[in-house]
Design a protein around this motif. Structure first.
Motif, short mmCIF file in Angstrom:
data_model
loop_
_atom_site.label_atom_id
_atom_site.label_comp_id
_atom_site.label_asym_id
_atom_site.label_seq_id
_atom_site.Cartn_x
_atom_site.Cartn_y
_atom_site.Cartn_z
N SER A 5 -19.69 -43.03 -18.04
CA SER A 5 -18.68 -42.01 -17.79
C SER A 5 -19.31 -40.86 -17.01
O SER A 5 -20.37 -40.35 -17.38
CB SER A 5 -18.13 -41.49 -19.11
OG SER A 5 -17.36 -40.33 -18.90
N ARG A 18 -13.00 -52.36 -17.94
CA ARG A 18 -12.60 -50.97 -18.13
C ARG A 18 -12.31 -50.35 -16.78
O ARG A 18 -13.01 -50.59 -15.81
CB ARG A 18 -13.70 -50.16 -18.80
CG ARG A 18 -13.98 -50.55 -20.22
CD ARG A 18 -14.99 -49.63 -20.85
NE ARG A 18 -14.50 -48.38 -21.39
CZ ARG A 18 -13.68 -48.23 -22.41
NH1 ARG A 18 -13.14 -49.26 -22.98
NH2 ARG A 18 -13.35 -47.05 -22.86
N SER A 20 -11.52 -46.81 -16.90
CA SER A 20 -11.85 -45.41 -17.15
C SER A 20 -12.52 -45.28 -18.51
O SER A 20 -12.55 -46.23 -19.29
CB SER A 20 -10.59 -44.55 -17.09
OG SER A 20 -9.68 -44.95 -18.09
N ASP A 21 -13.04 -44.09 -18.80
CA ASP A 21 -13.66 -43.87 -20.10
C ASP A 21 -12.57 -43.60 -21.14
O ASP A 21 -11.38 -43.65 -20.84
CB ASP A 21 -14.69 -42.75 -20.04
CG ASP A 21 -14.10 -41.38 -19.73
OD1 ASP A 21 -12.86 -41.25 -19.68
OD2 ASP A 21 -14.88 -40.45 -19.54
N GLY A 24 -10.03 -41.10 -20.10
CA GLY A 24 -9.35 -41.33 -18.83
C GLY A 24 -10.17 -40.91 -17.62
O GLY A 24 -9.65 -40.88 -16.51
N GLY A 25 -11.45 -40.56 -17.82
CA GLY A 25 -12.31 -40.13 -16.72
C GLY A 25 -12.89 -41.30 -15.95
O GLY A 25 -12.83 -42.45 -16.37
N LEU A 26 -13.47 -40.98 -14.81
CA LEU A 26 -14.05 -42.00 -13.92
C LEU A 26 -15.35 -42.57 -14.48
O LEU A 26 -16.09 -41.89 -15.19
CB LEU A 26 -14.32 -41.39 -12.55
CG LEU A 26 -13.11 -40.91 -11.77
CD1 LEU A 26 -13.56 -40.20 -10.50
CD2 LEU A 26 -12.19 -42.07 -11.45
#
Length: 66
Positions: A5, A18, A20-21, A24-26
């Motif tokens: 992340s 997956r 995103s983390d 919802g992050g990149l």
């Protein structure tokens, strides 16, 4: 190889699907270090041998293997 992340630094296995983390992050791909010397890579520069003619294949040891 693993997914990390960008915001939290949390890691996930690369074989887990997956996008995103957990927040919802990149994610970024973190590759395992490869023992290849600079001399090996520089020695391939300008060669006419196939497939090393391509600049990409000169770095083939650094490409991820799944």
């Amino acid at each position: 190889m693993k997914l990390r992340s960008i915001l939290s630094g949390e890691t996930y296995p690369a074989d887990e699907l997956r996008m995103s983390d957990s927040a919802g992050g990149l994610l970024e791909v973190e590759l395992d270090p490869v023992p290849v010397s600079r001399e090996t890579l520089d020695g391939r520069l300008g060669t006419l041998d196939h497939p090393l003619r391509s600049g990409v294949w000169r770095y083939r040891e650094l490409m991820p293997s799944f």
